[in-house]
Design a protein around this motif. Sequence first.
Motif, PDB file in Angstrom:
ATOM      1  N   MET A   1       0.861  -1.168   0.000  1.00 16.79           N
ATOM      2  CA  MET A   1       0.000   0.000   0.000  1.00 16.79           C
ATOM      3  C   MET A   1       0.904   1.226   0.000  1.00 16.79           C
ATOM      4  SD  MET A   1      -3.109   0.924   2.592  1.00 16.79           S
ATOM      5  CE  MET A   1      -4.228  -0.187   1.777  1.00 16.79           C
TER       6      MET A   1
ATOM      7  N   GLU B   1      -2.539   5.903  -0.221  1.00 14.95           N
ATOM      8  CA  GLU B   1      -3.619   5.027   0.232  1.00 14.95           C
ATOM      9  C   GLU B   1      -3.682   4.998   1.751  1.00 14.95           C
ATOM     10  OE1 GLU B   1      -4.108   1.528  -3.016  1.00 14.95           O
ATOM     11  OE2 GLU B   1      -2.207   1.570  -1.924  1.00 14.95           O
ATOM     12  N   LEU B   2      -2.529   4.961   2.394  1.00 14.07           N
ATOM     13  CA  LEU B   2      -2.490   4.941   3.847  1.00 14.07           C
ATOM     14  C   LEU B   2      -3.036   6.237   4.424  1.00 14.07           C
ATOM     15  CD1 LEU B   2      -1.757   3.404   6.381  1.00 14.07           C
ATOM     16  CD2 LEU B   2       0.584   4.215   6.141  1.00 14.07           C
TER      17      LEU B   2
ATOM     18  N   LEU C   1      -6.787   6.093   4.505  1.00 11.03           N
ATOM     19  CA  LEU C   1      -7.372   4.963   5.212  1.00 11.03           C
ATOM     20  C   LEU C   1      -8.287   5.457   6.323  1.00 11.03           C
ATOM     21  CD1 LEU C   1      -7.328   1.844   5.649  1.00 11.03           C
ATOM     22  CD2 LEU C   1      -5.479   2.244   7.275  1.00 11.03           C
TER      23      LEU C   1
ATOM     24  N   THR D   1      -9.435   4.772   9.539  1.00 12.08           N
ATOM     25  CA  THR D   1      -9.000   3.897  10.623  1.00 12.08           C
ATOM     26  C   THR D   1     -10.117   3.553  11.605  1.00 12.08           C
ATOM     27  OG1 THR D   1      -8.223   5.756  11.944  1.00 12.08           O
ATOM     28  CG2 THR D   1      -6.617   4.682  10.474  1.00 12.08           C
TER      29      THR D   1
ATOM     30  N   ASP E   1     -11.907  -1.303   6.013  1.00 11.54           N
ATOM     31  CA  ASP E   1     -10.722  -0.623   5.472  1.00 11.54           C
ATOM     32  C   ASP E   1      -9.451  -1.090   6.171  1.00 11.54           C
ATOM     33  OD1 ASP E   1     -12.402   0.775   3.803  1.00 11.54           O
ATOM     34  OD2 ASP E   1     -12.027   2.736   4.713  1.00 11.54           O
ATOM     35  N   VAL E   2      -9.517  -1.181   7.487  1.00 11.46           N
ATOM     36  CA  VAL E   2      -8.352  -1.605   8.264  1.00 11.46           C
ATOM     37  C   VAL E   2      -7.991  -3.049   7.936  1.00 11.46           C
ATOM     38  CG1 VAL E   2      -7.553  -2.111  10.611  1.00 11.46           C
ATOM     39  CG2 VAL E   2      -8.679   0.068  10.114  1.00 11.46           C
TER      40      VAL E   2
ATOM     41  N   TYR F   1      -8.555  -4.701   5.189  1.00  9.23           N
ATOM     42  CA  TYR F   1      -7.965  -4.763   3.849  1.00  9.23           C
ATOM     43  C   TYR F   1      -6.511  -4.295   3.880  1.00  9.23           C
ATOM     44  CZ  TYR F   1      -7.212  -4.128  -1.125  1.00  9.23           C
ATOM     45  OH  TYR F   1      -6.700  -4.204  -2.393  1.00  9.23           O
ATOM     46  N   TYR F   2      -6.256  -3.221   4.605  1.00  5.99           N
ATOM     47  CA  TYR F   2      -4.888  -2.725   4.757  1.00  5.99           C
ATOM     48  C   TYR F   2      -4.007  -3.802   5.385  1.00  5.99           C
ATOM     49  CZ  TYR F   2      -0.970  -0.320   6.941  1.00  5.99           C
ATOM     50  OH  TYR F   2       0.290   0.040   7.356  1.00  5.99           O
TER      51      TYR F   2
ATOM     52  N   ARG G   1      -3.241  -6.696   2.979  1.00  9.97           N
ATOM     53  CA  ARG G   1      -2.231  -6.332   1.977  1.00  9.97           C
ATOM     54  C   ARG G   1      -0.836  -6.251   2.592  1.00  9.97           C
ATOM     55  NH1 ARG G   1      -3.829  -2.035  -2.010  1.00  9.97           N
ATOM     56  NH2 ARG G   1      -1.691  -2.421  -2.665  1.00  9.97           N
ATOM     57  N   GLU G   2      -0.748  -5.802   3.820  1.00  9.60           N
ATOM     58  CA  GLU G   2       0.550  -5.680   4.478  1.00  9.60           C
ATOM     59  C   GLU G   2       1.104  -7.028   4.922  1.00  9.60           C
ATOM     60  OE1 GLU G   2       2.515  -2.790   4.982  1.00  9.60           O
ATOM     61  OE2 GLU G   2       1.110  -2.153   3.442  1.00  9.60           O
TER      62      GLU G   2
ATOM     63  N   GLU H   1      -0.874  -0.815  15.248  1.00  3.15           N
ATOM     64  CA  GLU H   1      -1.353   0.325  14.473  1.00  3.15           C
ATOM     65  C   GLU H   1      -2.807   0.716  14.754  1.00  3.15           C
ATOM     66  OE1 GLU H   1       0.550   2.145  12.384  1.00  3.15           O
ATOM     67  OE2 GLU H   1       2.289   0.887  12.846  1.00  3.15           O
TER      68      GLU H   1
END
Length: 67
Positions: A1, A5-6, A9, A11, A16-17, A19-20, A23-24, A49
């Motif tokens: 990401m 995009e971050l 986000l 939060t 959304d979180v 999906y983040y 991906r990470e 986070e």
Amino acid sequence: MNEHELDNLDTSNVQDVAYYIWRECEHVDDPNVMGTEFYDACRDLANAEFPHIPFDDIWAELESYLY
């Protein structure tokens, strides 16, 4: 990401979180297996986070990606 995009986000949004986090962490282990390494990486990232969102909620969203 990427950073853009971050920055965008939401939060407060579990989807959304999640999906983040997916991906990470997908490089750690095959997310489709939902193995221990993937779980641990997701949990550690989420707790670091996004401590304001219960990890069980995030994990439930991640599991929903498989169905």
